[in-house]
Design a protein around this motif. Structure first.
Motif, mmCIF file in Angstrom:
data_model
loop_
_atom_site.group_PDB
_atom_site.id
_atom_site.type_symbol
_atom_site.label_atom_id
_atom_site.label_comp_id
_atom_site.label_asym_id
_atom_site.label_seq_id
_atom_site.Cartn_x
_atom_site.Cartn_y
_atom_site.Cartn_z
ATOM 1 N N SER A 178 -11.066 2.549 -1.647
ATOM 2 C CA SER A 178 -12.396 1.958 -1.841
ATOM 3 C C SER A 178 -12.359 0.455 -1.636
ATOM 4 O O SER A 178 -13.179 -0.112 -0.904
ATOM 5 N N ASN A 179 -11.393 -0.218 -2.281
ATOM 6 C CA ASN A 179 -11.270 -1.661 -2.107
ATOM 7 C C ASN A 179 -10.811 -2.012 -0.700
ATOM 8 O O ASN A 179 -11.220 -3.021 -0.125
ATOM 9 N N GLY A 180 -9.914 -1.168 -0.146
ATOM 10 C CA GLY A 180 -9.418 -1.422 1.204
ATOM 11 C C GLY A 180 -10.525 -1.380 2.247
ATOM 12 O O GLY A 180 -10.495 -2.111 3.232
ATOM 13 N N ALA A 181 -11.511 -0.499 2.042
ATOM 14 C CA ALA A 181 -12.646 -0.408 2.969
ATOM 15 C C ALA A 181 -13.760 -1.373 2.592
ATOM 16 O O ALA A 181 -14.771 -1.456 3.287
ATOM 17 N N MET A 182 -13.561 -2.114 1.471
ATOM 18 C CA MET A 182 -14.549 -3.085 0.993
ATOM 19 C C MET A 182 -15.936 -2.447 0.876
ATOM 20 O O MET A 182 -16.938 -2.968 1.379
ATOM 21 N N ASN A 183 -15.975 -1.312 0.174
ATOM 22 C CA ASN A 183 -17.218 -0.553 0.058
ATOM 23 C C ASN A 183 -18.331 -1.319 -0.639
ATOM 24 O O ASN A 183 -19.512 -1.020 -0.452
ATOM 25 N N MET A 184 -17.965 -2.279 -1.481
ATOM 26 C CA MET A 184 -18.969 -3.002 -2.254
ATOM 27 C C MET A 184 -19.371 -4.337 -1.614
ATOM 28 O O MET A 184 -20.048 -5.149 -2.235
ATOM 29 N N GLU B 224 -4.978 -3.683 4.608
ATOM 30 C CA GLU B 224 -3.763 -3.240 5.309
ATOM 31 C C GLU B 224 -3.608 -1.721 5.289
ATOM 32 O O GLU B 224 -2.920 -1.153 6.127
ATOM 33 N N GLY B 225 -4.241 -1.060 4.333
ATOM 34 C CA GLY B 225 -4.178 0.397 4.270
ATOM 35 C C GLY B 225 -5.174 1.085 5.175
ATOM 36 O O GLY B 225 -5.229 2.320 5.226
ATOM 37 N N PHE C 290 0.849 -1.189 0.000
ATOM 38 C CA PHE C 290 0.000 0.000 0.000
ATOM 39 C C PHE C 290 0.886 1.241 0.000
ATOM 40 O O PHE C 290 1.870 1.310 0.740
ATOM 41 N N PHE C 291 0.529 2.231 -0.833
ATOM 42 C CA PHE C 291 1.265 3.506 -0.892
ATOM 43 C C PHE C 291 0.423 4.545 -0.169
ATOM 44 O O PHE C 291 -0.686 4.871 -0.594
#
Length: 422
Positions: free
Chosen positions: A163-169, A194-195, A80-81
């Protein structure tokens, strides 16, 4: 002997198991920008220094250090950056770089939606105004940068993907399954958390398990793992998520990190020394299924693990729950060679056989010694109600692709696998 003579699986041995529909979620839908890692870092004005791993990338120098660290090992990794503006600047440079490829690899932005095939159904609720970009820095076998030389081709991935890190979907995906009625559910992207903060990780992980439990009984659920650095998060995934899924897919780095995080066998090993030892890999796979898989005293759903490394694959299954394992593991190995070389069939002149010719099936107990038979390359052994299928891989000498090989391997193995209903 030629690789084709040493490794022969006839088409007639493959029993095709058709899947009519597959639902892919929960997270990690993105636009992949694939580019030469060395050329991009040079374009950014960076020079090779001392290689060093970073759990999170905070700057361009962190990126340079992590890239050369893994390039020198020839190992795949993903990080993660944290700095949004710096990542955006790097992404802009990468996307405009000559020879850069944009591939589809959740949250669906305009570019990703444009890349999707018409047969891919996208719930309207998952559309968003901007795309998430992942940068994939590839390097070739033998490629050099300063004092670093890649022992074989691979890739380094980094992103600033919130968005993917928070699993918005997550909820959108699970709620769409009732109408879609899939034969198989494939989940990925838990590493993207991890982000996020520890509090959000804990909260969303519990919601992942709750959502998985809402998937209709009888539908196999496969979880594909990816490179991680957070041991606490990995341990939570092992204890909370593993019992809720049916099948796992992972490589050698993910397997060893998993064992280190959850106090499994050979956890004191800091890294693999060259080709991962088959006996050690077998011990860890056995431990996962024995400690976290289905048993008479445990309600876990986990009964299958597809392990893949560059030169061999192992499919481990709890007895009585799967069939067609020989075809499944062989199909996964075959697609590794065709995908990497970008050919429809194995071209013997472009591949090599690097798998160990003999090995021990265990180091934790008195395992048996296996000597490979070129005429029957898939080897089978058993251990306390768990069956192992091992096969060598014909490794592409000059890979055209390094991206998505693990996904293709797991997908092909699942395609040929037959799950027995409970």
């Amino acid at each position: 002997m030629t690789p084709r003579e040493e490794f022969s699986i006839e088409e007639s041995e493959f029993e095709l198991k058709l899947l009519q529909s597959v639902a892919v979620g929960i997270v990690n839908a993105c636009v992949d920008v694939v580019i030469s890692g060395v050329k991009l870092l040079q374009a950014l004005g960076l020079s090779p220094g001392s290689g060093r791993d970073h759990a999170v990338l905070h700057s361009r120098s962190d990126l340079e250090e992590a890239f050369v660290y893994f390039m020198g090992k020839g190992a795949a990794a993903e990080r993660f950056f944290s700095d949004k503006e710096t990542f955006h600047d790097i992404a802009q440079t990468a996307s405009k770089f000559p020879g850069a490829q944009v591939l589809l690899c959740g949250p669906i932005g305009p570019k990703l939606h444009e890349l999707l095939d018409d047969n891919v159904f996208v719930p309207p609720e998952s559309l968003q105004e901007v795309d998430e970009f992942h940068l994939i820095l590839e390097y070739l076998a033998g490629e050099e940068w300063g004092p670093f030389k890649a022992p074989h081709a691979n890739r380094f991935i980094f992103s600033h993907d919130l968005s993917n890190g928070a699993m918005n979907m997550l909820e959108v995906f699970v709620s769409s399954l009732e109408e879609f009625q899939p034969d198989l559910v494939v989940l990925s992207g838990l590493h993207m958390m991890e982000g996020q903060s520890k509090e959000l990780q804990r909260k969303r992980l519990l919601e992942v398990v709750t959502s998985i439990s809402d998937i209709p009984t009888g539908i196999p659920i496969h979880l594909e793992l990816a490179s991680m650095t957070n041991r606490e998060l990995m341990s939570s995934i092992v204890h909370q998520v593993f019992p809720a899924v049916t099948s796992l897919g992972l490589n050698e780095q993910e397997l060893l990190f998993l064992s280190q995080s959850a106090s499994g066998p050979h956890a004191s090993l800091s890294s693999w020394d060259g080709v991962p030892d088959v006996g050690m890999v077998s011990d860890i796979l056995f431990w996962i299924l024995k400690e976290h898989g289905r048993s008479k005293t445990r309600s876990s759903d986990l009964t299958r693990i597809h392990f893949h490394t560059l030169v061999y694959h192992i499919l481990a299954t709890v007895d009585g729950h799967w069939a067609n394992q020989l075809a499944a593991v062989a199909a996964g190995a075959r697609v590794a060679g065709t995908q990497a070389c970008a050919t429809e069939t194995i071209d013997a002149s472009r591949v090599s056989l690097r798998a160990p010719q003999e090995f021990m099936t265990s180091h934790s107990e008195s395992g048996s010694r296996i000597v490979l038979n070129p005429n029957k390359p898939v080897v089978e052994w058993h251990r306390e109600g768990i069956t192992f299928h091992f096969t060598p891989v014909l490794v592409c000498k000059d890979p055209i692709r390094t991206v998505g090989l693990g996904d293709a391997i797991s997908a092909e193995g699942l395609f040929y696998s037959e799950a027995h209903p409970d």
